[in-house]
Design a protein around this motif. Sequence first.
Motif, short mmCIF file in Angstrom:
data_model
loop_
_atom_site.label_atom_id
_atom_site.label_comp_id
_atom_site.label_asym_id
_atom_site.label_seq_id
_atom_site.Cartn_x
_atom_site.Cartn_y
_atom_site.Cartn_z
N VAL A 1 116.72 -3.81 -16.79
CA VAL A 1 115.67 -2.81 -16.80
C VAL A 1 115.93 -1.80 -15.68
N TYR B 1 119.13 -14.98 -19.48
CA TYR B 1 118.51 -14.37 -20.66
C TYR B 1 117.77 -13.05 -20.47
N SER C 1 116.48 -9.20 -20.13
CA SER C 1 117.00 -7.86 -20.41
C SER C 1 117.12 -7.09 -19.10
N THR D 1 111.46 -10.35 -18.26
CA THR D 1 111.94 -9.06 -17.77
C THR D 1 111.27 -8.70 -16.45
#
Length: 205
Positions: A10, A6, A8, A52
């Motif tokens: 970066v 899951y 994101s 994240t």
Amino acid sequence: PLKPNYPSPVVFNVGGRDQLFLTGCDLVTSLDPLTGKKLWEIPGATTECVATTVTDGHRIFTSGGYPKNHVSALLADGSGKIAWENRVRVYVPSMVVRQGYLYAVADAGIAYCWKSDTGEEQWKARLGGTHSSSLTLVDDLLYAANEEGNFFVYRANPKAFELLATNKLGDETFSSPAIAGNRLYLRVAHRDGSLRQEMLYCIGK
């Protein structure tokens, strides 16, 4: 890999170059953000991650909660070295780094402060509730929200936990506080029996 995941992606400039980081699926992967070429990849995460990745400029910090709980600090130079690791369940909320210290809120509502280079625990304190929202940092203030609609403001101070304010808005919160200018934006839900209405609050001058 064919596994659920899951976080994101970066991009950080660490180890002397821009790197795009992906965590989860039992791996931490660094890619060249311009070409997609794999720079390095190591088994430094658990299978499912949500938060994240963050960095202090030398290490990247990953966390996950299935099938094992972990917070890890990995050197971002491609050496594959894990600087430190613990078994705290920071599964959903993303963490914050400030001036050499890593701040986190575990899903179970406990706030932590660790020294970013060694992982030494500086303090922990109970906020309460279940947390899905990520921490938000403004100057030296940390904003956290639990799923029951309670918002906490405390200082990013490695010496001691210092709670400055607790406020309740609505009945549910899953999203992270957002800051723009001098205004704080909060998305919360109100419940009236079986009815659920989401609202956007703007707090500021």
